[in-house]
Design an enzyme around this catalytic site. Structure first.
Site, PDB file in Angstrom:
ATOM      1  N   SER A  20      43.363  47.725  41.166  1.00 42.49           N
ATOM      2  CA  SER A  20      41.929  47.381  40.598  1.00 42.49           C
ATOM      3  C   SER A  20      41.643  46.473  39.695  1.00 42.49           C
ATOM      4  O   SER A  20      40.727  45.659  39.432  1.00 42.49           O
ATOM      5  CB  SER A  20      40.836  48.580  40.746  1.00 42.49           C
ATOM      6  OG  SER A  20      41.103  49.174  39.666  1.00 42.49           O
ATOM      7  N   THR A  21      42.606  46.402  38.636  1.00 48.92           N
ATOM      8  CA  THR A  21      42.479  45.756  37.340  1.00 48.92           C
ATOM      9  C   THR A  21      43.640  45.133  37.081  1.00 48.92           C
ATOM     10  O   THR A  21      44.831  45.699  37.352  1.00 48.92           O
ATOM     11  CB  THR A  21      41.985  46.709  36.328  1.00 48.92           C
ATOM     12  OG1 THR A  21      42.924  47.699  36.030  1.00 48.92           O
ATOM     13  CG2 THR A  21      40.561  47.238  36.545  1.00 48.92           C
TER      14      THR A  21
END
Length: 167
Positions: A20-21
């Site tokens: 996600s990041t």
């Protein structure tokens, strides 16, 4: 008479990857690192790779419905094309207990198991299921706390009229 699934001699494994990041990429959780680890595991384990399912830039707190590759994977499960789902760690799979159980119900209905290659879980015992609940709770709490911190930082920046990137 044997069922179609029991005649499959080599398990068909769906390799699920989620990040996600950028921070996760820094900590070795990049798409490439996960794919390499999963492909190596599949080769060493002698399973047939049914496909790679990669949800890039999507939080594991999101509902399963908002994760396109997870939806594709579940469609393949329902079509009988997958025997096993493999991912690196439980928090790559889910950080939302309620969503985990919705998906788990589908997997159980189609006799599809899952495996985290870098962690040890056992869904066949009460103690194993408790461990999964605890670890999902920890992952969900970690995601919730991170979200709270980010919201607080953004609120302080807005109060000070500081630029907020991406907003």
């Amino acid at each position: 008479m044997k069922s179609e699934k029991s005649m499959v001699s080599v398990p068909r494994a769906a390799l699920y990857i989620r990040v996600s990041t950028e921070e996760q990429a820094v900590h070795g959780l990049s798409i490439e690192a996960q794919r390499e680890a999963l492909d190596a595991w599949a080769e060493a384990s002698g399973v047939q790779v049914a496909g790679h399912y990669i949800d890039a830039g999507i939080s594991a707190r999101k509902s399963a419905a908002k994760r396109p590759e997870l939806q594709r994977l579940l469609s393949d499960v329902e079509a009988g094309a997958v025997d096993l789902i493999v991912f690196t760690k439980l928090d790559r799979w889910f950080r939302n207990i309620a969503e985990y159980y919705k998906v788990q119900e589908i997997l159980e209905a189609h006799n599809v198991a899952w495996k985290a290659i870098q962690e040890d879980y056992d869904t066949s015992t009460a103690s194993g299921r408790l461990k999964i609940n605890i670890m999902l709770s920890v992952a969900q709490d970690e995601a919730d706390r991170t979200s709270e911190r980010i919201k607080a930082v953004l609120a302080r920046k807005k109060e000070r009229s500081e630029p907020v990137s991406g907003h």
